[in-house]
Design an enzyme around this catalytic site. Structure first.
Site, PDB file in Angstrom:
ATOM      1  N   CYS A  74       0.887  -1.163  -0.007  1.00  0.00           N
ATOM      2  CA  CYS A  74      -0.117  -0.086  -0.115  1.00  0.00           C
ATOM      3  C   CYS A  74       0.954   1.366   0.020  1.00  0.00           C
ATOM      4  O   CYS A  74       1.260   1.883   1.063  1.00  0.00           O
ATOM      5  CB  CYS A  74      -0.778   0.187   1.167  1.00  0.00           C
ATOM      6  SG  CYS A  74      -1.919  -1.567   1.391  1.00  0.00           S
ATOM      7  N   ALA A  75       1.663   1.458  -1.126  1.00  0.00           N
ATOM      8  CA  ALA A  75       2.835   2.395  -1.057  1.00  0.00           C
ATOM      9  C   ALA A  75       2.702   3.922  -1.341  1.00  0.00           C
ATOM     10  O   ALA A  75       3.464   4.606  -1.008  1.00  0.00           O
ATOM     11  CB  ALA A  75       3.558   1.658  -2.338  1.00  0.00           C
TER      12      ALA A  75
ATOM     13  N   PRO B 125       2.160   7.663  -0.748  1.00  0.00           N
ATOM     14  CA  PRO B 125       2.729   8.423  -1.828  1.00  0.00           C
ATOM     15  C   PRO B 125       4.107   8.172  -2.176  1.00  0.00           C
ATOM     16  O   PRO B 125       4.703   8.705  -3.066  1.00  0.00           O
ATOM     17  CB  PRO B 125       2.435   9.918  -1.152  1.00  0.00           C
ATOM     18  CG  PRO B 125       2.849   9.868   0.147  1.00  0.00           C
ATOM     19  CD  PRO B 125       1.957   8.391   0.729  1.00  0.00           C
ATOM     20  N   GLY B 126       4.809   7.130  -1.224  1.00  0.00           N
ATOM     21  CA  GLY B 126       6.039   6.756  -1.764  1.00  0.00           C
ATOM     22  C   GLY B 126       7.092   6.853  -0.817  1.00  0.00           C
ATOM     23  O   GLY B 126       8.312   6.453  -0.957  1.00  0.00           O
TER      24      GLY B 126
ATOM     25  N   LYS C 139       7.774   5.302   1.991  1.00  0.00           N
ATOM     26  CA  LYS C 139       8.273   4.116   2.464  1.00  0.00           C
ATOM     27  C   LYS C 139       9.270   3.437   1.633  1.00  0.00           C
ATOM     28  O   LYS C 139       9.892   2.809   1.457  1.00  0.00           O
ATOM     29  CB  LYS C 139       7.199   3.333   3.299  1.00  0.00           C
ATOM     30  CG  LYS C 139       6.679   3.932   4.350  1.00  0.00           C
ATOM     31  CD  LYS C 139       5.678   3.303   5.130  1.00  0.00           C
ATOM     32  CE  LYS C 139       5.042   3.805   6.468  1.00  0.00           C
ATOM     33  NZ  LYS C 139       4.505   5.114   6.242  1.00  0.00           N
TER      34      LYS C 139
ATOM     35  N   GLU D 277      -0.053   0.261  -5.417  1.00  0.00           N
ATOM     36  CA  GLU D 277      -1.014   1.316  -4.971  1.00  0.00           C
ATOM     37  C   GLU D 277      -2.457   0.877  -5.821  1.00  0.00           C
ATOM     38  O   GLU D 277      -2.534   1.266  -6.710  1.00  0.00           O
ATOM     39  CB  GLU D 277      -0.672   2.820  -5.083  1.00  0.00           C
ATOM     40  CG  GLU D 277      -1.892   3.819  -4.404  1.00  0.00           C
ATOM     41  CD  GLU D 277      -2.458   3.478  -3.233  1.00  0.00           C
ATOM     42  OE1 GLU D 277      -3.510   3.594  -2.978  1.00  0.00           O
ATOM     43  OE2 GLU D 277      -1.447   3.077  -2.277  1.00  0.00           O
TER      44      GLU D 277
ATOM     45  N   ASP E 117      -5.105  -4.270  -7.284  1.00  0.00           N
ATOM     46  CA  ASP E 117      -5.750  -4.973  -6.192  1.00  0.00           C
ATOM     47  C   ASP E 117      -4.938  -6.080  -5.506  1.00  0.00           C
ATOM     48  O   ASP E 117      -4.450  -6.856  -6.195  1.00  0.00           O
ATOM     49  CB  ASP E 117      -7.134  -5.564  -6.524  1.00  0.00           C
ATOM     50  CG  ASP E 117      -7.951  -6.221  -5.465  1.00  0.00           C
ATOM     51  OD1 ASP E 117      -7.583  -7.118  -4.894  1.00  0.00           O
ATOM     52  OD2 ASP E 117      -9.054  -5.627  -5.092  1.00  0.00           O
TER      53      ASP E 117
ATOM     54  N   ASP F  18       1.571  -0.979   5.043  1.00  0.00           N
ATOM     55  CA  ASP F  18       1.073   0.391   5.727  1.00  0.00           C
ATOM     56  C   ASP F  18      -0.319   0.542   5.366  1.00  0.00           C
ATOM     57  O   ASP F  18      -0.676   1.069   4.384  1.00  0.00           O
ATOM     58  CB  ASP F  18       2.169   1.465   4.970  1.00  0.00           C
ATOM     59  CG  ASP F  18       1.770   2.939   5.801  1.00  0.00           C
ATOM     60  OD1 ASP F  18       1.433   2.674   7.300  1.00  0.00           O
ATOM     61  OD2 ASP F  18       1.720   3.914   5.069  1.00  0.00           O
TER      62      ASP F  18
ATOM     63  N   CYS G 213      -1.228   4.371  10.813  1.00  0.00           N
ATOM     64  CA  CYS G 213      -1.439   5.878  11.476  1.00  0.00           C
ATOM     65  C   CYS G 213      -2.586   5.937  12.174  1.00  0.00           C
ATOM     66  O   CYS G 213      -3.315   7.172  12.245  1.00  0.00           O
ATOM     67  CB  CYS G 213      -0.925   6.758  10.405  1.00  0.00           C
ATOM     68  SG  CYS G 213      -2.302   6.858   9.008  1.00  0.00           S
TER      69      CYS G 213
END
Length: 446
Positions: A102-103, A105-106, A108, A126, A153, A171, A224
């Site tokens: 689940c990358a 905005p980038g 990580k 994503e 997916d 994430d 988060c």
């Protein structure tokens, strides 16, 4: 700030004596941070590095200018301090196969690539198309070598990567409680049942991730949010339903242990990490690291093959000879109207929604190739024949899309433009003018 009443009553019950300090932290200013990109050669960076972050050797507290040469060239990456901890926990090694599931905005993914020293396979995925475009922009700017960036997916992804990855970072999409301080509007989406709804999605994502993990591989799970339903209770569920053990995570100043009492009482949940803003300098986060105890065979996939031959191969060879020195980015792939280099470990791309199959080398035109912007940000300047140093004022002209006057005696051709040691893009010198090839969609006034 105004917080939902049911949110406050929930955490008053859970936190007890800690509650007042916890609630007060939402009225404090959020911390900002950034990382220096170690994948790029040294340059003259105009940044403030007075507040290093203990757990990230290239991370610092501070706010950076998104309209600076340092940011545009990918030499620095803005990232919230708590978020930086997740990739450090993953501890990727050069040569490993890593999935950032689940990358966007980038942040990580770029940190993973840096820790891998651009060696191994990084797949960044994503599911949301709009966010996937932002992911592409950030990974390209950072100069990640041959990333596979997907818009998939997890269910379809698991069909293409069975038991393949050494590590999978999840994430997870969550209720975002840890972001309330930075994004006050996020409280509008919160409801008493929202964490439970998110937990349902998180379990589905994990089910697919398990299928893609090598026997003995690791899952790094983060959110988060403060919600136990999405944190300790998810990890308790994972351990109860799959053959995993929770690994200990080194804690630094201000970091807290996970709370077993907030789930099923499993004492190993204390090996997870909670980042509370009233104790730690950063937004709310939860991190867990788990290792598969399964044994068995590693999965095999059908790999992507090069499709470049004939006239296109000849055009590439001429382009390579004219512009580069000792540059061999094979294998090559024609994808759309762009020529890419790609990692030979990626799967056959049929049936996948691909945003980027690797590093863009050039745009394919009739009987020629023009160098790609992404290549300028990834290539070592030592491999480019013609380089041209420009000033910061000239850099401002470049990112605005303007032409730049230059020495009329300069030989016609493509040049890598460098500002204070930072590669910032390609330009074409013609009759004392640098023609601008900075992408139109990225142009801005500095």
């Amino acid at each position: 700030m105004e917080l939902p009443e049911k949110f406050k009553s929930k955490y008053k019950r859970l936190l007890g004596e800690e509650y007042e300090n916890f609630i007060k932290s939402f009225d404090e200013e959020a911390d900002h941070g950034f990382r220096i990109n170690r994948l790029k050669p040294k340059a003259n960076l105009q940044i403030n590095t007075k507040e290093p972050i203990e757990y990230v050797d290239n991370g610092f507290i501070g706010k950076i200018d998104g309209k600076s040469a340092e940011h545009q060239s990918g030499y620095i990456y803005s990232q919230e301090p708590s978020a930086m901890f997740v990739a450090q926990v993953a501890d990727p090694k050069p040569g490993e196969k890593i999935l950032d599931l689940c990358a966007a905005p980038g942040g990580k993914s770029t940190q993973l690539a840096s820790l891998m020293n651009n060696q191994g396979l990084l797949v960044s995925n994503e599911i949301d198309r709009g966010r996937a475009k932002i992911l592409v922009e950030n990974i390209e700017r950072f100069g990640v070598k041959n990333p596979l960036i997907l818009n998939e997916d997890p269910a379809n992804l698991s069909k293409h990567f069975k038991k393949y990855f050494d590590k999978i970072l999840i994430d997870a999409p969550c209720s975002g409680e840890g972001m309330f301080r930075k994004n006050h509007d996020a409280t509008n989406y919160w409801s008493e049942d929202y964490p439970k709804e998110c937990a349902t999605l998180q379990r589905e994502i994990i089910k697919k991730a398990v299928k893609m993990l090598k026997p003995g591989g690791q899952i790094i799970y983060s959110t988060c949010t403060f919600a136990p339903e999405e944190d300790e209770q998810i990890i308790a569920w994972l351990v109860d339903n799959y053959n995993f053990k929770i690994l200990p995570i080194e804690k630094f100043k201000g970091m807290s242990s996970g709370r077993p009492a907030w789930a099923n009482g499993n004492p190993d949940l204390s090996k997870t990490v909670r980042l509370f803003p009233h104790l730690f300098r950063g937004d709310g986060h939860f991190v867990a690291k788990l290792q598969s105890l399964d044994d068995g065979k590693i999965g095999k996939i059908k790999h992507q093959r090069s499709n470049v031959s004939g006239n296109l191969k000849k055009d590439w060879e001429k382009f390579n000879y004219d512009i580069f020195v000792n540059f061999d980015p094979h294998p090559l792939l024609k994808f759309g109207e762009t020529l890419y280099s790609f990692n030979p470990e990626i799967p056959d791309l049929n049936g996948l929604k691909v945003m980027r199959p690797g590093t863009p080398l050039g745009q394919i035109k009739k009987n020629r190739i023009e160098p790609a912007y992404g290549l300028a940000l990834e290539i070592n300047p030592e491999h480019v024949k013609n380089k041209l140093n420009i000033t910061r004022d000239e850099w401002k002209l470049y990112v605005h899309g303007d032409t730049i006057p230059t020495d009329s005696n300069l030989e016609k051709g493509w040049y890598l433009l460098i500002c204070d040691g930072m590669s910032i893009g390609f330009g074409k010198v013609v009759s004392g003018t640098i023609k601008n090839f900075f992408p139109k969609g990225l142009r801005f006034k500095a």
